[in-house]
Write a protein that holds these residues in place. Structure first.
Motif, PDB file in Angstrom:
ATOM      1  N   THR A   1     121.555  40.671  38.339  1.00 41.63           N
ATOM      2  CA  THR A   1     120.875  40.662  37.039  1.00 41.63           C
ATOM      3  C   THR A   1     121.688  41.449  36.020  1.00 41.63           C
ATOM      4  O   THR A   1     121.875  41.015  34.881  1.00 41.63           O
ATOM      5  N   PHE A   2     122.172  42.606  36.440  1.00 38.05           N
ATOM      6  CA  PHE A   2     123.007  43.433  35.576  1.00 38.05           C
ATOM      7  C   PHE A   2     124.266  42.678  35.153  1.00 38.05           C
ATOM      8  O   PHE A   2     124.610  42.633  33.967  1.00 38.05           O
ATOM      9  N   GLY A   3     124.961  42.081  36.113  1.00 36.45           N
ATOM     10  CA  GLY A   3     126.183  41.346  35.798  1.00 36.45           C
ATOM     11  C   GLY A   3     125.936  40.180  34.859  1.00 36.45           C
ATOM     12  O   GLY A   3     126.729  39.924  33.943  1.00 36.45           O
ATOM     13  N   THR A   4     124.837  39.475  35.070  1.00 37.28           N
ATOM     14  CA  THR A   4     124.507  38.341  34.212  1.00 37.28           C
ATOM     15  C   THR A   4     124.206  38.792  32.794  1.00 37.28           C
ATOM     16  O   THR A   4     124.655  38.186  31.817  1.00 37.28           O
ATOM     17  N   MET A   5     123.444  39.882  32.655  1.00 41.92           N
ATOM     18  CA  MET A   5     123.044  40.334  31.324  1.00 41.92           C
ATOM     19  C   MET A   5     124.207  40.936  30.540  1.00 41.92           C
ATOM     20  O   MET A   5     124.248  40.833  29.312  1.00 41.92           O
ATOM     21  N   VAL A   6     125.190  41.550  31.232  1.00 36.58           N
ATOM     22  CA  VAL A   6     126.341  42.110  30.512  1.00 36.58           C
ATOM     23  C   VAL A   6     127.449  41.071  30.352  1.00 36.58           C
ATOM     24  O   VAL A   6     128.480  41.361  29.730  1.00 36.58           O
ATOM     25  N   GLY A   7     127.254  39.882  30.899  1.00 37.51           N
ATOM     26  CA  GLY A   7     128.217  38.809  30.715  1.00 37.51           C
ATOM     27  C   GLY A   7     129.399  38.838  31.651  1.00 37.51           C
ATOM     28  O   GLY A   7     130.428  38.206  31.382  1.00 37.51           O
ATOM     29  N   SER A   8     129.296  39.562  32.775  1.00 40.91           N
ATOM     30  CA  SER A   8     130.390  39.619  33.740  1.00 40.91           C
ATOM     31  C   SER A   8     129.811  39.768  35.138  1.00 40.91           C
ATOM     32  O   SER A   8     129.401  40.865  35.533  1.00 40.91           O
ATOM     33  N   ALA A   9     129.787  38.672  35.879  1.00 40.22           N
ATOM     34  CA  ALA A   9     129.238  38.717  37.240  1.00 40.22           C
ATOM     35  C   ALA A   9     130.033  39.666  38.125  1.00 40.22           C
ATOM     36  O   ALA A   9     129.474  40.277  39.047  1.00 40.22           O
ATOM     37  N   LYS A  10     131.326  39.821  37.838  1.00 38.27           N
ATOM     38  CA  LYS A  10     132.168  40.698  38.663  1.00 38.27           C
ATOM     39  C   LYS A  10     131.719  42.156  38.570  1.00 38.27           C
ATOM     40  O   LYS A  10     131.860  42.913  39.532  1.00 38.27           O
TER      41      LYS A  10
ATOM     42  N   ILE B   1     129.110  46.749  41.750  1.00 37.54           N
ATOM     43  CA  ILE B   1     127.975  47.640  42.012  1.00 37.54           C
ATOM     44  C   ILE B   1     127.341  47.322  43.357  1.00 37.54           C
ATOM     45  O   ILE B   1     127.066  48.225  44.168  1.00 37.54           O
ATOM     46  N   VAL B   2     127.094  46.048  43.639  1.00 35.75           N
ATOM     47  CA  VAL B   2     126.437  45.690  44.902  1.00 35.75           C
ATOM     48  C   VAL B   2     127.357  45.974  46.088  1.00 35.75           C
ATOM     49  O   VAL B   2     126.876  46.284  47.196  1.00 35.75           O
ATOM     50  N   ALA B   3     128.677  45.901  45.885  1.00 39.24           N
ATOM     51  CA  ALA B   3     129.604  46.228  46.967  1.00 39.24           C
ATOM     52  C   ALA B   3     129.513  47.710  47.327  1.00 39.24           C
ATOM     53  O   ALA B   3     129.538  48.081  48.512  1.00 39.24           O
TER      54      ALA B   3
ATOM     55  N   LYS C   1     137.042  45.954  39.763  1.00 40.35           N
ATOM     56  CA  LYS C   1     137.995  45.860  40.857  1.00 40.35           C
ATOM     57  C   LYS C   1     137.546  46.686  42.065  1.00 40.35           C
ATOM     58  O   LYS C   1     136.770  47.640  41.938  1.00 40.35           O
ATOM     59  N   PRO C   2     138.036  46.332  43.274  1.00 37.35           N
ATOM     60  CA  PRO C   2     137.698  47.117  44.475  1.00 37.35           C
ATOM     61  C   PRO C   2     138.072  48.593  44.359  1.00 37.35           C
ATOM     62  O   PRO C   2     137.414  49.444  44.942  1.00 37.35           O
TER      63      PRO C   2
ATOM     64  N   LEU D   1     133.777  54.844  43.054  1.00 41.68           N
ATOM     65  CA  LEU D   1     132.341  55.055  42.864  1.00 41.68           C
ATOM     66  C   LEU D   1     131.698  55.598  44.133  1.00 41.68           C
ATOM     67  O   LEU D   1     130.927  56.570  44.085  1.00 41.68           O
ATOM     68  N   VAL D   2     132.027  55.002  45.263  1.00 41.62           N
ATOM     69  CA  VAL D   2     131.491  55.486  46.540  1.00 41.62           C
ATOM     70  C   VAL D   2     131.950  56.922  46.797  1.00 41.62           C
ATOM     71  O   VAL D   2     131.174  57.782  47.233  1.00 41.62           O
TER      72      VAL D   2
END
Length: 553
Positions: free
Chosen positions: A268-277, A282-284, A520-521, A527-528
């Motif tokens: 949902t976040f990726g769709t709303m900000v216009g970048s699925a990546k 985040i989900v990774a 990117k990875p 982040l982790v």
């Protein structure tokens, strides 16, 4: 089939199911919160509360709406418990004591669902359905609304408006939580969960004794308690009770419900900000931490000697035979990392190191994948911190999704991060310093300390699970943990909404060759790392006194 292979297949099936619904559910939720159309039932609700769903709100107005709605909810649920003996379907139960009524009201409104009572012997059908189950829906919807407000902070420019709380909350309830939980409740009934308004039934046990067992609207409450990452069970035994969780299939379904919305919201976040990546990054990060927790607890429980390990294959104390070590470990990690608190086994009986992993999952802020809504906004706050640290390392102005991360943004993120440790460590220290805390411990030494630490970690992080041996039904713990639940829920929202407003007011900066690529990875790894370092520095001394000392003894 060997137990290990069965557990591997179970985890694989769960991951496949989550991956299958990630995109369609995430995109659907993005459409729900981006829509300008109001359903007829939604318009009726708006008229009842006197709200204009099309009026944009700045962050103070959005926050006031969140707090006002939650305050009224606490008062309503408190009063409902105090007069339940005068209402229909009371089952002969007495009114709930004032301190416990406050604790329960704070618990369910804050999406914690900490239970210091036995539901089947204390709460009437009206209290369970009109009070607790309703709060399971709306408290989850409040968390989702705040998360969407933060996402709008990244998508909007030169404005402080974040949307409308009433529209966000109602849409989340009507269009997402209600239909999915209704479908899940039907499936749970098909697996053997009960759904009725029956009173007590006298049954004869195998030993020849008699036992009174109540009926209730269990399947419907079970569905939303898991889907909304609430956790409050109809029965005291929660999801280890066969009326709530009859078999292996229902167990896997409930784990799926725990994870499905938190793992879909990054889409949902990726769709709303216009970048699925951006959503995939985040989900990774969420998935990597969750999977590591599953592996750690499962391996530890299989290797723990337990009682008659040569027969059971591992530590079976506190676990249901119909689930075993693998399914119990999977459930325990999923529930502590999703701000749920629902349990199908007793965490107090887990090995010291396993208990430490479960504690760490909550101490991370429950962002892997976290609660419904709260997991996403918690992870985005950590992403802001990771971007800031990365910018300092390379000597560039930190930017995330075209928004500069300056002193104001990092101060708000820091305040958000510091709230929960202050509540957890302060509450634990106070309890250990007073006779009330030590008297509630049913174990001595490191494990007894872990019980108290777990209680305040669970309450402050709005999880709700507990080390079952801890006697929390006292005025001291009902009051202090109740306050921790309210402060741990609503204080972070203040800084999340303020951060969203600060981001929304900015003018987006263009992407250049020196911009950190946050899809990117490499960024996912950073982040982790930031999450683990911040949590480790904060909580390691407390963990060393409790679960680590027990596990290494």
């Amino acid at each position: 089939m060997s137990p290990v292979l069965a557990d591997v297949l179970q985890v694989s099936a769960l991951i496949a199911a989550l991956a299958l619904v990630h995109r369609p559910l995430g995109d659907y939720m993005a459409r729900v919160y981006s829509s300008t159309r109001h359903l007829r039932v939604e318009r009726w609700i708006y008229r009842c509360v006197g709200a204009d769903p099309d009026a944009e709100m700045r962050w103070p107005a959005y926050l006031r709406s969140v707090l006002a709605f939650s305050a009224v909810s606490v008062l309503f649920l408190y009063l409902l418990q105090r007069v339940q003996d005068k209402l229909p379907l009371s089952l002969g139960f007495k009114p709930i004591d004032p301190d416990q009524a406050f604790n329960t009201a704070a618990s369910f409104v804050s999406n914690t669902n900490w239970q210091s009572y036995s539901g089947e012997s204390a709460m009437s059908h009206v209290t369970q359905t009109a009070g607790l189950a309703v709060q399971n829906f709306v408290s989850a919807a409040v968390g989702m609304a705040v998360a969407i407000a933060l996402v709008r902070g990244f998508t909007r420019a030169r404005t402080g408006e974040l949307g409308n709380f009433w529209a966000d909350m109602v849409r989340g309830t009507v269009r997402i939580l209600l239909p999915v939980s209704a479908l899940a409740a039907v499936v749970l009934v098909a697996t053997g969960a009960i759904q009725n308004f029956a009173g007590f039934h006298e049954v004869h046990t195998l030993s020849g004794a008699t036992q009174d067992i109540p009926g209730g609207a269990v399947a419907s409450q079970e569905a939303i308690k898991d889907l909304g990452t609430n956790g409050g069970g109809f029965f005291n035994a929660n999801s280890s009770h066969p009326f709530e969780n009859p078999n292996g299939f229902s167990n896997l379904l409930e784990i799926f419900l725990l994870l499905v919305i938190p793992f879909s919201l990054p889409r949902t976040f990726g769709t709303m900000v216009g970048s699925a990546k951006q959503g995939y990054a985040i989900v990774a990060a969420m998935g990597a931490i969750w999977f590591a927790g599953v592996v750690a607890v499962t391996v530890t429980e299989f290797q723990h000697p337990g009682t008659a390990a040569q027969l059971a294959g591992g530590a079976m104390e506190g676990k249901e035979q119909r689930f075993g070590e693998g399914a119990s470990s999977l459930f325990s990690v999923s529930t502590t990392m999703t701000s749920t608190g629902s349990v199908n086994s007793f965490h107090d009986s887990f090995s010291g190191l396993s208990g430490g992993v479960l504690l760490l999952g909550m101490m991370l802020g429950e962002i892997a994948p976290g609660g419904v809504g709260s997991g996403l906004y918690g992870m985005l706050v950590m992403a802001v911190v990771a971007v800031f640290v990365s910018g300092l390392m390379v000597g560039r102005t930190p930017e995330y999704l075209g928004k500069k991360i300056g002193p104001r943004e990092i101060k708000l993120a820091a305040c958000y991060i510091l709230i929960t440790p202050a509540l957890v460590l302060g509450g634990t220290g106070l309890a250990m310093a007073l006779p009330d805390g030590k008297e509630a411990m049913t174990n001595i030494g490191a494990h007894g300390f872990s019980e108290v630490l777990y209680a305040y970690t669970s309450g402050s992080n709005n999880n709700g699970s507990a080390f079952a041996g801890f006697g929390a039904d006292t005025p001291f713990f009902n009051t202090t943990i109740g306050l921790c639940m309210l402060l741990g829920r609503f204080l972070p929202m203040v800084f999340v909404l303020a951060l969203a407003s600060s981001l929304a007011k900015q003018t987006p900066v263009p992407v250049t060759a020196g911009t950190l690529r946050t899809e990117k990875p490499l960024f996912t790894g950073m982040l982790v790392g930031a999450i683990l370092i911040i949590t480790g520095l904060t909580f390691f001394p407390a963990l060393a006194l409790g679960p680590l000392a027990e596990g290494l003894a």
